[in-house]
Design a protein around this motif. Structure first.
Motif, short mmCIF file in Angstrom:
data_model
loop_
_atom_site.label_atom_id
_atom_site.label_comp_id
_atom_site.label_asym_id
_atom_site.label_seq_id
_atom_site.Cartn_x
_atom_site.Cartn_y
_atom_site.Cartn_z
N GLY A 46 30.21 -39.50 -7.61
CA GLY A 46 29.93 -38.94 -6.28
C GLY A 46 31.06 -37.78 -5.78
O GLY A 46 31.63 -37.84 -5.19
N VAL A 47 31.59 -38.34 -6.59
CA VAL A 47 33.09 -36.76 -6.47
C VAL A 47 31.98 -35.43 -6.43
O VAL A 47 32.54 -34.79 -5.75
CB VAL A 47 33.44 -36.86 -7.67
N ILE A 48 31.21 -35.13 -7.04
CA ILE A 48 30.65 -34.03 -7.42
C ILE A 48 29.49 -34.00 -6.06
O ILE A 48 28.71 -34.87 -7.02
CB ILE A 48 30.35 -33.22 -8.99
N VAL A 49 29.79 -33.96 -5.32
CA VAL A 49 28.56 -34.15 -5.03
C VAL A 49 27.01 -33.16 -4.51
O VAL A 49 25.70 -33.14 -4.16
CB VAL A 49 28.61 -34.68 -3.23
N GLY A 50 27.21 -31.77 -5.04
CA GLY A 50 26.54 -31.06 -5.44
C GLY A 50 26.68 -29.87 -6.28
O GLY A 50 28.20 -29.34 -5.99
N TYR A 51 26.24 -29.14 -6.01
CA TYR A 51 26.55 -27.44 -6.98
C TYR A 51 25.60 -26.09 -5.58
O TYR A 51 24.71 -26.01 -4.99
CB TYR A 51 26.20 -27.13 -8.05
N SER A 52 26.59 -25.63 -5.21
CA SER A 52 26.08 -24.39 -4.08
C SER A 52 26.79 -23.26 -4.64
O SER A 52 27.64 -22.90 -5.78
CB SER A 52 26.54 -24.56 -3.11
N ALA A 53 25.85 -22.32 -3.98
CA ALA A 53 26.17 -20.36 -3.79
C ALA A 53 27.38 -20.22 -3.48
O ALA A 53 27.40 -21.06 -1.73
CB ALA A 53 24.88 -19.54 -3.92
N ASP A 54 28.28 -19.07 -3.78
CA ASP A 54 29.40 -19.24 -2.49
C ASP A 54 27.98 -17.38 -1.75
O ASP A 54 27.78 -16.76 -2.82
CB ASP A 54 30.67 -18.09 -3.13
N ILE A 55 28.26 -17.42 -0.54
CA ILE A 55 27.34 -16.62 0.24
C ILE A 55 28.72 -15.77 1.26
O ILE A 55 29.75 -16.44 1.37
CB ILE A 55 26.27 -17.43 1.19
N ASP A 56 28.36 -14.59 1.23
CA ASP A 56 29.03 -13.38 1.54
C ASP A 56 28.84 -13.40 2.90
O ASP A 56 27.82 -12.68 2.60
CB ASP A 56 29.44 -11.87 0.92
N PRO A 57 29.17 -13.74 3.71
CA PRO A 57 28.30 -13.59 5.36
C PRO A 57 27.83 -12.24 5.86
O PRO A 57 26.61 -11.84 6.86
CB PRO A 57 28.69 -13.69 6.07
N LYS A 58 28.66 -11.29 5.39
CA LYS A 58 28.34 -9.91 6.36
C LYS A 58 26.94 -9.17 5.12
O LYS A 58 26.22 -8.09 5.36
CB LYS A 58 30.15 -9.13 5.20
N LYS A 59 27.17 -9.45 3.07
CA LYS A 59 25.97 -9.08 3.25
C LYS A 59 24.86 -9.78 3.29
O LYS A 59 23.08 -9.89 2.45
CB LYS A 59 26.34 -9.31 1.60
N LEU A 60 24.98 -10.68 3.61
CA LEU A 60 24.02 -11.69 4.17
C LEU A 60 22.50 -11.35 5.28
O LEU A 60 22.96 -11.53 6.23
CB LEU A 60 24.36 -13.29 3.97
N SER A 61 22.16 -10.79 4.99
CA SER A 61 20.85 -9.34 5.59
C SER A 61 20.25 -10.69 6.67
O SER A 61 19.53 -11.60 6.03
CB SER A 61 19.72 -8.79 5.29
N GLY A 62 19.87 -9.83 7.49
CA GLY A 62 19.19 -11.25 8.66
C GLY A 62 19.31 -11.93 9.41
O GLY A 62 19.00 -13.32 9.45
N LYS A 63 21.23 -12.78 8.73
CA LYS A 63 21.81 -14.55 8.99
C LYS A 63 22.62 -13.99 9.51
O LYS A 63 23.63 -12.85 9.26
CB LYS A 63 21.12 -14.67 7.39
N SER A 64 22.85 -14.67 9.75
CA SER A 64 24.76 -15.31 10.87
C SER A 64 24.79 -16.42 10.36
O SER A 64 24.28 -17.65 10.55
CB SER A 64 24.46 -15.25 11.94
N ILE A 65 26.03 -16.79 10.24
CA ILE A 65 26.85 -17.86 9.74
C ILE A 65 28.05 -18.54 11.00
O ILE A 65 28.41 -17.73 11.02
CB ILE A 65 27.06 -18.10 8.20
N ALA A 66 27.91 -19.88 11.14
CA ALA A 66 29.55 -20.14 11.90
C ALA A 66 29.22 -21.69 12.16
O ALA A 66 28.57 -22.13 11.40
CB ALA A 66 28.05 -19.97 12.86
#
Length: 141
Positions: A46-66
């Motif tokens: 359970g040390v590695i709990v998943g794999y994910s993509a790094d997201i640049d919020p400014k380049k993510l069209s149509g989305k806001s991240i808070a």
């Protein structure tokens, strides 16, 4: 396996979660079977709990991240975390030792929708005392 070897493998994984076993082995200077064995061990523990993509919020069209700091009544902590994890808009949820007990990554179409999610979904959970959003603007690293 030495701690130094483990650290090198983890460093490669943290830098590039999509790296193949061969790439990890080359960059960490270990054999491919060593990489496979170590990653399997980390996943099973359970040390590695998943794999994910790094997201640049400014380049993510149509989305806001808070990142939303959530203050929770101690006696309601387990129930609140369970309910927050079920919300589709909550991408990730962390415990925190900072100003807030929990930090929730909330993604929505825009800032108004993030506000609606906080008001309608987060603050309506029994035991949530306050929610404080910080909107992510631009990924710097």
């Amino acid at each position: 396996m030495s701690a130094e070897t483990e650290d090198r493998i983890l460093a490669v994984l943290e830098d590039d979660a999509q790296a193949s076993y061969t790439e990890i082995a080359d960059r960490a200077d270990v054999s491919k079977p060593t990489v496979r064995k170590y990653i399997d061990k980390l996943e099973s523990e359970g040390v590695i709990v998943g794999y994910s993509a790094d997201i640049d919020p400014k380049k993510l069209s149509g989305k806001s991240i808070a990142m939303v700091g959530v203050d929770v009544a101690s006696e309601r902590y387990v129930e609140v975390t369970r309910k927050l994890k079920r919300l589709d808009a909550v991408e990730s949820l962390y415990t925190s030792s900072g100003d807030h007990m929990l930090m929730a990554e909330v993604r929505a179409a825009d800032g108004d929708e993030v506000g609606e999610i906080i008001r309608d979904d987060v603050l309506s959970i029994d035991g949530v005392e306050a929610a404080h959003p910080s909107f992510l603007q631009e990924r710097l690293k």
